[in-house]
Design an enzyme around this catalytic site. Structure first.
Site, PDB file in Angstrom:
ATOM      1  N   ASP A 131     -13.678   4.104   3.346  1.00  0.00           N
ATOM      2  CA  ASP A 131     -12.940   2.957   2.831  1.00  0.00           C
ATOM      3  C   ASP A 131     -13.657   2.236   1.701  1.00  0.00           C
ATOM      4  O   ASP A 131     -13.024   1.508   0.933  1.00  0.00           O
ATOM      5  CB  ASP A 131     -12.682   1.974   3.975  1.00  0.00           C
ATOM      6  CG  ASP A 131     -11.851   2.612   5.077  1.00  0.00           C
ATOM      7  OD1 ASP A 131     -10.657   2.840   4.837  1.00  0.00           O
ATOM      8  OD2 ASP A 131     -12.397   2.899   6.146  1.00  0.00           O
TER       9      ASP A 131
ATOM     10  N   GLY B 201     -14.097  10.433   2.103  1.00  0.00           N
ATOM     11  CA  GLY B 201     -12.897   9.621   2.016  1.00  0.00           C
ATOM     12  C   GLY B 201     -12.985   8.304   2.744  1.00  0.00           C
ATOM     13  O   GLY B 201     -11.995   7.820   3.293  1.00  0.00           O
TER      14      GLY B 201
ATOM     15  N   ASP C  47      -9.817   1.872   8.308  1.00  0.00           N
ATOM     16  CA  ASP C  47      -8.660   0.982   8.464  1.00  0.00           C
ATOM     17  C   ASP C  47      -7.390   1.754   8.141  1.00  0.00           C
ATOM     18  O   ASP C  47      -7.404   2.761   7.439  1.00  0.00           O
ATOM     19  CB  ASP C  47      -8.797  -0.312   7.667  1.00  0.00           C
ATOM     20  CG  ASP C  47      -8.821  -0.119   6.161  1.00  0.00           C
ATOM     21  OD1 ASP C  47      -8.992   1.025   5.697  1.00  0.00           O
ATOM     22  OD2 ASP C  47      -8.682  -1.104   5.441  1.00  0.00           O
TER      23      ASP C  47
ATOM     24  N   CYS D 216       0.803  -1.221   0.000  1.00  0.00           N
ATOM     25  CA  CYS D 216       0.000   0.000   0.000  1.00  0.00           C
ATOM     26  C   CYS D 216       0.839   1.277   0.000  1.00  0.00           C
ATOM     27  O   CYS D 216       0.290   2.366  -0.140  1.00  0.00           O
ATOM     28  CB  CYS D 216      -0.939  -0.005   1.199  1.00  0.00           C
ATOM     29  SG  CYS D 216      -2.279  -1.212   1.067  1.00  0.00           S
TER      30      CYS D 216
ATOM     31  N   GLY E 205     -12.876 -13.365 -11.884  1.00  0.00           N
ATOM     32  CA  GLY E 205     -12.137 -12.121 -11.782  1.00  0.00           C
ATOM     33  C   GLY E 205     -11.629 -11.666 -13.134  1.00  0.00           C
ATOM     34  O   GLY E 205     -12.220 -11.970 -14.179  1.00  0.00           O
ATOM     35  N   HIS E 206     -10.513 -10.976 -13.121  1.00  0.00           N
ATOM     36  CA  HIS E 206      -9.954 -10.413 -14.355  1.00  0.00           C
ATOM     37  C   HIS E 206      -8.436 -10.478 -14.280  1.00  0.00           C
ATOM     38  O   HIS E 206      -7.844 -10.244 -13.224  1.00  0.00           O
ATOM     39  CB  HIS E 206     -10.406  -8.965 -14.531  1.00  0.00           C
ATOM     40  CG  HIS E 206      -9.965  -8.348 -15.816  1.00  0.00           C
ATOM     41  ND1 HIS E 206     -10.402  -8.787 -17.055  1.00  0.00           N
ATOM     42  CD2 HIS E 206      -9.113  -7.320 -16.069  1.00  0.00           C
ATOM     43  CE1 HIS E 206      -9.837  -8.064 -18.004  1.00  0.00           C
ATOM     44  NE2 HIS E 206      -9.057  -7.165 -17.429  1.00  0.00           N
TER      45      HIS E 206
ATOM     46  N   LYS F 295       0.471   3.639  -3.115  1.00  0.00           N
ATOM     47  CA  LYS F 295      -0.694   4.466  -3.405  1.00  0.00           C
ATOM     48  C   LYS F 295      -0.280   5.837  -3.936  1.00  0.00           C
ATOM     49  O   LYS F 295       0.771   6.371  -3.560  1.00  0.00           O
ATOM     50  CB  LYS F 295      -1.528   4.674  -2.138  1.00  0.00           C
ATOM     51  CG  LYS F 295      -2.375   3.482  -1.735  1.00  0.00           C
ATOM     52  CD  LYS F 295      -3.275   3.848  -0.576  1.00  0.00           C
ATOM     53  CE  LYS F 295      -4.234   2.723  -0.234  1.00  0.00           C
ATOM     54  NZ  LYS F 295      -5.161   3.102   0.864  1.00  0.00           N
TER      55      LYS F 295
END
Length: 348
Positions: free
Chosen positions: A64, A62, A242, A22, A157-158, A25
């Site tokens: 989650d 903003g 989170d 993360c 999924g993809h 980001k």
């Protein structure tokens, strides 16, 4: 534990990622500029009976995940759909663990809203000419195992051929629309609880650079936030988020700003993983963490807090815990919300 496929081929997945988890980001300030004004329509065309599917949570605060109330109107038995997506490059070298971490991280957005995950679809980018497909299978197996633990279906999924491997999930869950955990529902006088220790970012960065394995970090990242969310709801909490790529201070700043309050953090009460302070001291701090700190600094009264502690409080987490405005059994209280002051954040 390193898989047989990884040992045999000498593959270090983290070397195929420009960043780490993360921490990759887009910086929060830049992201807010990108999405500014893109709030769209809050509900479909009005209906005479008021039973349209209303958007309860979108971009404005903003949060989650997005939350939509299902048609049928408010009242007993009303239900909302929680929708989110999350993916990132390898944060650890072991493909199975990476899959588990990415899935737990994606599911966390649903828990952070007070919801329960229902079904997920895989999101996979894979450099098929550079990395064995058997490693991709291990990633998907890790994601599936975490979803099974969460009681969440995985249905397809993809996938795309991509120079950099990435994995995550799009997750749909359900929640009681009257009992959501929102960013904008914090009130003065409420304590702040943190359900996982910090330091994941610096330990993951040390792992990427040195190859050292930190089992305490992996255990923390693969742990679901399900029980923490249930405990928060049982305690009548209404505000939570989170802690992931924007760090504790970044996510807390968003919560305090959305709620119109100031958040006071007792730095001595914040839990850290073993080895985290040493990793930060030795310089294993990601660019994402430095950007997080730069973003919140103008809005924060740090008092006499030293620079190392500031960096750890801004450390970009991957699959971190819940930050709850309220008490959660077993989780340390790290501060409180107070009436708005000059600064949105105060660290003492």
């Amino acid at each position: 534990m390193t898989t047989t496929a990884t040992r045999q081929r000498g593959v270090r997945l983290t070397q195929y990622a420009r960043g780490g988890g993360c921490a990759c980001k887009i910086p929060p300030g830049e992201l807010e500029e990108i999405v500014a004004g893109l709030t769209g329509r809050t509900r479909p065309a009005d209906r005479a009976d008021g039973t349209g599917a209303a958007l309860l949570v979108g971009l404005d605060s903003g949060d989650d995940a997005a939350v939509v109330r299902l048609p049928g109107g408010p009242g007993a038995g009303a239900q909302a759909v929680v929708v989110t997506a999350d993916f990132f490059g390898p944060v650890v070298d072991d493909p199975y663990d990476w899959g588990r971490i990415a899935a737990a991280n994606a599911l966390s957005d649903v828990y952070a809203m007070g919801g329960s995950p229902l079904v997920a679809t895989n999101l996979l980018a894979w450099p098929r000419a550079a990395l064995p497909l058997e490693l991709a299978r291990e990633v998907l197996r890790g994601g599936l195992d975490i979803a099974v633990e969460a009681g969440c279906h995985v249905a397809g999924g993809h996938s795309v051929d991509d120079p950099e491997p990435k994995y995550g999930m799009a997750v749909t869950g359900t929640a009681d629309p009257e009992r959501l955990l929102r960013n904008d529902a914090g009130r003065p006088g409420v304590p702040l609880s943190l359900t996982k220790p910090l330091g994941l970012g610096v330990l993951n960065n040390r792992h990427k650079v040195t190859g050292e394995v930190f089992d305490q970090a992996v255990r923390t990242m693969v742990a679901l936030n399900r029980d923490a969310a249930r405990a928060a709801l049982a305690g009548r909490a209404v505000c939570a988020t989170d802690v992931t790529g924007f760090g504790l201070l970044g996510h807390l700043y968003k919560l305090a700003r959305a709620s119109g309050v100031t958040a006071v953090v007792d730095a001595s009460a914040v839990p850290f993983l073993d080895g985290a302070r040493e990793a930060a001291r030795d310089g294993y701090v990601s660019g994402g963490t430095h950007r997080n700190l730069a973003w919140v600094a103008p809005h924060t009264d740090f008092g006499r807090t030293d620079e190392l502690t500031r960096l750890l409080l801004a450390d970009a987490q991957t699959s971190g815990g819940l930050l709850v405005a309220g008490e959660v059994p077993g989780a340390p209280v790290i501060g409180e919300l107070v009436p708005a002051r000059e600064h949105r954040l105060v660290v003492r």
